[in-house]
Design a protein around this motif. Structure first.
Motif, PDB file in Angstrom:
ATOM      1  N   ILE B  10       0.844  -1.184   0.000  1.00  0.00           N
ATOM      2  CA  ILE B  10       0.000   0.000   0.000  1.00  0.00           C
ATOM      3  C   ILE B  10       0.880   1.235   0.000  1.00  0.00           C
ATOM      4  O   ILE B  10       1.698   1.437   0.915  1.00  0.00           O
ATOM      5  N   ASN B  27     -10.699   0.944   4.322  1.00  0.00           N
ATOM      6  CA  ASN B  27     -10.273  -0.400   4.705  1.00  0.00           C
ATOM      7  C   ASN B  27     -10.781  -0.794   6.090  1.00  0.00           C
ATOM      8  O   ASN B  27     -10.316  -1.775   6.663  1.00  0.00           O
ATOM      9  N   ASP B  52      -0.495  -4.693   3.029  1.00  0.00           N
ATOM     10  CA  ASP B  52      -1.821  -4.671   3.672  1.00  0.00           C
ATOM     11  C   ASP B  52      -1.798  -5.457   4.981  1.00  0.00           C
ATOM     12  O   ASP B  52      -2.497  -5.112   5.936  1.00  0.00           O
ATOM     13  N   GLU B  56      -2.947  -3.841   8.534  1.00  0.00           N
ATOM     14  CA  GLU B  56      -3.989  -4.505   9.322  1.00  0.00           C
ATOM     15  C   GLU B  56      -3.477  -4.886  10.707  1.00  0.00           C
ATOM     16  O   GLU B  56      -4.184  -4.754  11.698  1.00  0.00           O
TER      17      GLU B  56
END
Lengths: 162, 825, 263
Positions: B10, B27, B52, B56
């Protein structure tokens, strides 16, 4: 794929059906005479109908209080409902509820284990569902209310009214 | 790092502030701009963009649910209070409130939790506190060899969406907390407390998109029942509070208490230890559960946040892991709760570092992205740190009980979190950034102390009083919870020697104040018991969160003391359920409650050992925001030296004397009485720890000397309800003289106010005439009086000769009023 | 003297095993809690090292389909010869709650010689789980004539707790019910305090003829829905009533009977 329906014998009370009937009364819905509940199962895998009949009679139904029907089906909706419901009349509505794909189905998980104990070695996939037969003349809108307000949570379950 | 089919890089290097906020929103990360900026800054230092999975992981670890940013963060607090205080005076002299001036006090907290709740525990410095606020549960001393652990969690948002699954996984989750404390405790009892909207609300009044409270209640009760019963853990204590403020946002508190050998309290993960994932498979269930709890409930919520549990898997894990524990096969364990593997492995490896091979995690089905595997909140999973030499042995133990156990990586010594997926590195970040990198913005909090007014003196005739008594007994917040309690197997394990419902046998019942577990099957030969109780009072919080918190603490202690607990051996747990803390007034009301926690903990000498908060309990619908009435739920756990010296609340024998201990004040604010009579004013009950602690000590002393036959605390509905309950739980008669009940000043309260005031610090006890002298000797110096006796005739009588009042009714009639409100889902 | 040995058979979801073990130990027995997997994997004659077999309460395999059925099938399909031999030799066997459901569903009760399911434990009439204390009546005829080794030395009415969702005892037909009566197999019935016919909730599940517990004709196999292991001490009773010595509860007598029988 096979579909199994388990019915309470007529001479015994159907406590879950009666419970749902009394719950429905607080929804303000009258004119339902009786509700019968029956568990549903779908069994998929490389198994013979004799195996499925064994699963139905030995595992999924009670020899004393229940009886069951086994039928072939290709998918959830291909079953002719009339053939599998005893004493069906025009004033019966049928609601079927299943978990959505991916939602934990503990009943199905325990059936997979128990099928092995019956000596059936082939892998099976199982889905467990619920069927409610509502006796009385009920509009589609009211049936939708009964399902969404009481019987099913559409976040995790899908339903069909027949 | 490069993007693959499984894992995306990202690009955040050049994102503007607006774009960072959008990235967080799109997201479902629920990270603030400051937090996004911190992430951007960190990766700029690493000179690369994050994947990602990394984003997260950070979002999970920094979530409100995992990090408790508000309670542990800095707060600028302003308190505004009226100069003229009516506290203690009772009588209002100046009715013109415009003359009242306000003073303002400011205080800066650097870490609210550390400077209030935790501070009290540190200052009290009780030797019997074995582990506080640093593991999955608090642990106190049970006997020379064992400790007892207690944890209470909430599962509010999932229960609003899917009441059955939400409550069941709430129960399953807190049980895993107990399995994951130290090297694992054996669960002995569950508790549950719920807040719901009024279940009798008309269907048409329920806004679209939310479940009817009756359905929520029925689903939640079934969920707790099915999980608790299948785990073989008795659900022994609880409460249900009804208020329409919880219509759209019900509260579900689940607690578990367990016993743990003292030599199994410390975890010590060593680099080189294998990471063993045990129990359920990983699916998409509960993705974003941790970040989701930071979010308001929107009409369209993330469906993946819903989880359904399978208790039998957890039961198998429990059975097998205790065997492995006793064979010393592992050095650390924790549960997969919010944040899944991400949080569990992150916690265990915080000091060492860890490398994880995500492709080794057993999956329910194909198609999961690496980040989904990493943060999934699939239920019934535990993570163990296993020395390499024990790997085969421990896997064998799990296999014997049909439990899946797979090594997915190992703990390292580089203090980094490294995650591999199909031979690609998908995460490579510093543990220190992950755990300590979250920015700590200062939040504003304001609390304006409301002026409380005494109601006009209330006078009633006998028949009206009886009517109010009956209405109180059948009030939703007083009436019997039998319909719920009997669906829980509250006696499995055979150790529940004081049960949630008390009664003289089988046909009659009354509400027990607390439950006692006598762990005779685990600790052979013991005489000791563990008492569990709770207290909450959301009604008071609508006016004064300090008094709400103080009252909840005292209520939990009174409940424990009523069955025979030693006030010197009680620990408590806090559970804050609040609205949006970004609103300074809501945060202010929380700070005020936290202050009460410190004051009361110190004054009663009762330490907090664990706690949890659930903030952002609000619901927005059609542009309108609903925030819940704040709740501080206090759970109390005490150790009883000898279970033989414990009492229940039903009256025991005709001819015995009834005493009321403590002072009755004119405190009808927030009471059941004012709700029934629709009275707006009234002083919210305050807590007087100096008075009540001495009484609590004396009760323990008297119960230990077997001088008390029955004991019941006064709470909702006051003395009238408490004494009626003691009578109908035994189907016995009782005669009470209202005129001799001790009040703060003579003739300040009317008979009605004495009967229904909800002042804290009061108990009703039954004493044999033979023991009367010795009993009175013990209580000398405290305020109390003999108020009546147990009668041969089966009638409950409240009499005031002074006011010409004579209220009488059969106990069985009162029992039926109490029993017939909640009879089904 | 050789100690009496008890095998408590457990499976995934068994959860009354510890308190059942304690009850037998208190009565002087040596107890092993054995997982069904290890019984299946071990030596074929392992079960015969024991004098008494106990199937404790719980939710075997989750009881998601019907209580006790999965475990009943497993035992019947994998252990039937051994377990039948054990029973027919006259060894005491007890099934409590879920254990009773298992015994009935695999056909060891009411008639282990037939070894077929001819009765069942169905959903409570209230359609909900019921955890409460009940009165149990032992009829005079049973006291005098029944072979049940487990229920000796008990008074006419005792208290025990129940905790189940599927406890309604039903026989396949009237004939079976009649033979149960005729052969003194119905050892416990739910009753009022005075031994009269109870209504709900004193009869918590709607069982036919208020049946709470039955034995086989020989009297060595005993199944009951109530939990005797939860009333070992007076302290466990809601009003702390005791049976003797101010200490023990009626449940202890039941376990003591079996241990004494073996001795």
């Amino acid at each position: 794929m096979f579909r199994i329906e388990v019915f309470m014998k007529k001479c015994f009370k159907n406590p879950k059906g009666s419970q749902v009937l009394s719950d429905i009364s607080w929804l303000g819905i009258k004119n339902i005479a009786k509700i019968e509940y029956c568990p549903l199962y779908l069994i998929d895998g490389d198994v013979k109908i004799e195996d499925v009949e064994k699963i139905a009679s030995e595992l999924l139904s009670d020899k004393v209080t229940e009886f069951c029907t086994v039928s072939r089906c290709s998918d959830l909706n291909s079953i002719n409902v009339n053939s599998s419901v005893p004493s069906l009349s025009s004033s019966v509505s049928i609601i079927e509820i299943w978990y959505k794909k991916g939602v934990t189905d503990t009943v199905a998980e325990s059936i997979v284990k128990a099928v092995k104990d019956l000596g059936i070695t082939k892998d099976v996939k199982v889905k467990a569902g619920h069927k409610y037969c509502l006796y009385g003349t009920i509009s589609r809108a009211i049936l939708d209310t009964i399902v969404t307000k009481l019987l099913a949570n559409t976040l995790v379950q899908e339903y069909e009214i027949k | 790092m490069i993007s693959t089919n499984d894992c995306k890089v990202i690009k955040i290097f050049n994102l503007s502030d607006d774009q960072l906020v959008e990235l967080s929103k799109n997201n479902a990360l629920y990270l603030s701009l400051v937090e996004m900026q911190a992430i951007q800054c960190y990766f700029k230092k690493l000179k690369r963009d994050p994947t990602d999975v990394e984003i997260e992981t950070i979002a999970q670890t920094w979530s409100e649910h995992c990090k408790h940013k508000t309670l542990t963060g800095p707060v600028d607090y302003t308190e505004i209070s009226p100069v003229l205080s009516y506290k203690n005076s009772g009588v209002k002299k100046d009715s013109n409130s415009s003359h009242i001036t306000y003073t303002t006090v400011k205080k800066r907290y650097d870490n609210l939790l550390k400077e209030t709740i935790f501070k009290a525990t540190v200052e009290l410095n009780k030797k019997w506190c074995l582990s506080v606020f640093n593991d999955n549960a608090g642990i106190i001393d049970f006997d020379s060899k064992n400790g007892v652990a207690f944890k209470v969690e909430t599962h509010n948002h999932p229960s609003a969406l899917e009441p059955y699954g939400g409550a069941a996984t709430g129960m399953g989750g807190v049980i895993r907390d107990i399995l994951g404390v130290g090297l694992g405790a054996k669960p002995l009892a569950n508790t549950d407390v719920f807040c719901f909207g009024n279940p009798t609300t008309k269907i048409s009044k329920i806004p679209a998109g939310i479940h009817h409270p009756k359905r929520i209640m029925s689903g939640v009760v079934s969920g707790v029942r099915d999980y608790g019963n299948r785990m073989g853990i008795p659900t022994v204590n609880g409460a249900v509070y009804f208020d329409d403020g919880y219509m759209a946002n019900p509260l579900v508190f689940c607690g578990t208490m367990g016993i743990i050998p003292k030599n199994k309290i410390a975890k010590k993960v060593v680099s080189g230890d294998f990471i063993l994932v045990v129990g359920g498979k990983t699916g998409r269930d509960g993705i974003h559960g941790a970040t989701f709890s930071s979010a308001r409930l929107e009409s369209k919520s993330d469906v993946n946040a819903v989880q359904i549990g399978n208790p039998i898997i957890e039961k198998k894990v429990l059975d097998a892991m205790l065997k492995a524990r006793d064979l010393n096969l592992y050095r650390g364990v924790t549960d997969c709760g919010a944040g899944g593997l991400s949080s569990a492995i992150g916690e265990l490896g915080e000091k060492t570092g860890a490398i994880v091979y995500l492709d080794k995690v057993p999956l329910k089905y194909d198609g999961l992205h690496p980040w989904e595997i990493w943060v999934s909140e699939a239920q019934e999973r535990m993570v163990f740190a296993v020395p390499p030499e024990n790997k085969e042995k421990i896997i064998e133990i799990f296999k014997k009980e049909d439990v899946e156990a797979v090594v997915v990586g190992k703990f390292t010594n580089d203090e980094k979190l490294t995650i591999m997926y199909n031979d690609n590195v998908v995460v490579n970040i510093d543990m220190s950034f992950l755990h300590n990198g979250v920015p700590r913005p200062i939040r504003c909090a304001v609390y304006k102390i409301r002026e409380e007014k005494v109601q006009k003196p209330i006078k009633m005739g006998s028949s009206e009083i009886l009517k109010v008594l009956k209405a109180s007994l059948s009030d939703l917040n007083v009436c019997s919870r039998e319909w719920i309690i009997r669906q829980y197997d509250h006696e499995v394990q055979g150790q529940t020697i004081v049960k949630p419902l008390h009664g003289n046998g089988i046909e009659v019942s009354g509400p027990g104040d607390a439950a006692i577990i006598f762990p005779y099957t685990v600790v052979k030969g013991t005489k000791k018991g563990i008492v569990l109780a709770n207290g909450l009072n959301p009604q008071y919080g609508k006016v004064n969160t300090y008094k709400m918190a103080a009252s909840a603490i005292e209520e939990s202690l009174r409940n424990a003391v009523s069955v025979g607990a030693d006030i010197e051996k009680i620990s408590i747990l806090d559970n804050f359920c609040w609205g949006n803390p970004n609103n300074p007034e809501i945060l202010g009301s929380l700070v005020r409650a936290a202050k009460a926690c410190y004051d009361m903990s110190k004054a009663f000498g009762v330490p907090f050992i664990s706690g949890k908060d659930s903030l952002h309990n609000e619901y927005s619908m059609k542009g309108k925001k609903y925030s819940i009435p704040p709740v501080l739920m206090i759970s109390a756990m005490g150790i009883i030296k000898n279970v033989e010296n414990t009492v229940t609340m039903p009256l025991k024998a005709e001819g015995n004397k009834i005493f009321v201990l403590g002072v009755t004040r004119n405190e009808l604010g927030g009471s059941v009485f004012t709700k029934i009579k629709n009275i707006k004013n009234g002083i919210i009950p305050d807590v007087y720890p100096k008075e009540s602690k001495i009484i609590m000590k004396k009760i323990y002393h008297a119960i230990s000397k077997k001088l008390i036959e029955s004991c019941h605390d006064c709470c909702e509905g006051g003395i009238a309800v408490a004494i009626s309950e003691m009578a109908f739980a035994a189907n016995k008669g009782v005669k009470i003289d209202i005129d001799v009940i001790k009040t703060e000043k003579v003739d300040l309260l009317t008979a009605v106010e004495i009967l229904f005031s909800e002042s804290n610090g009061r108990f009703v006890v039954e004493v044999k005439p033979d023991n009367q002298a010795e009993f009175i000797e013990i209580f000398k110096g405290s305020i109390f009086s003999e108020v009546g006796y147990v009668m041969d005739e089966k009638r409950v009588i409240f009499e005031s000769k002074k006011n010409g009042i004579y209220v009488q009714e059969k106990p069985e009639v009162l029992l039926n009023f109490w029993r017939s409100t909640l009879t089904g889902g | 003297m050789k100690k009496v040995k008890v095998l408590i058979l457990r499976a995934a979801g068994t959860n009354c095993d510890y308190e059942t073990q304690f009850a037998f130990e208190l009565c002087g027995a040596v107890v092993d809690r054995v997982h069904i997997n290890s019984l299946l994997a071990g030596r074929k004659d392992k079960i015969f090292e024991y004098d008494i077999l106990a199937l404790p309460g719980g939710f075997s395999y989750g009881d998601d389909i019907a209580s006790g059925r999965v475990l009943a099938n497993e035992i019947k399909n994998k252990l039937s010869d051994r377990i039948r031999k054990f029973v027919l030799r006259g060894n005491p066997v007890i099934g409590i709650c879920n254990g009773f459901q298992v015994l009935v569903k695999m056909g060891l009760l009411p008639d282990p010689e037939l070894f077929e399911q001819i009765a069942t434990l169905s959903y409570n009439s209230s359609n909900k789980f019921e955890c409460r204390w009940v009165y149990l009546k032992i009829e005079k005829k049973i006291k005098n004539e029944s072979n049940c080794i487990w229920t000796k030395n008990l008074p006419n009415v005792i208290n025990l707790p129940v905790a189940h969702g599927e406890g309604k005892f039903i026989t396949k037909n009237q004939k079976i019910l009649k033979s149960l009566n005729r052969n003194n197999q119905i050892v416990f019935r739910y009753s009022t305090k005075d031994g009269n016919k109870p209504a709900y909730p004193l009869c918590p599940n709607g069982s036919i003829q208020q049946i709470a517990g039955i034995c086989n004709i020989k009297g060595n196999v005993f199944g009951l829905m109530p939990h005797p292991e939860r009333y070992i001490f007076a302290l466990q009773h809601p009003a702390r009533e005791c049976c003797a010595d101010k200490k023990y509860g009626w449940g202890k007598i039941i376990f003591q009977n079996a241990v004494d029988f073996v001795e």
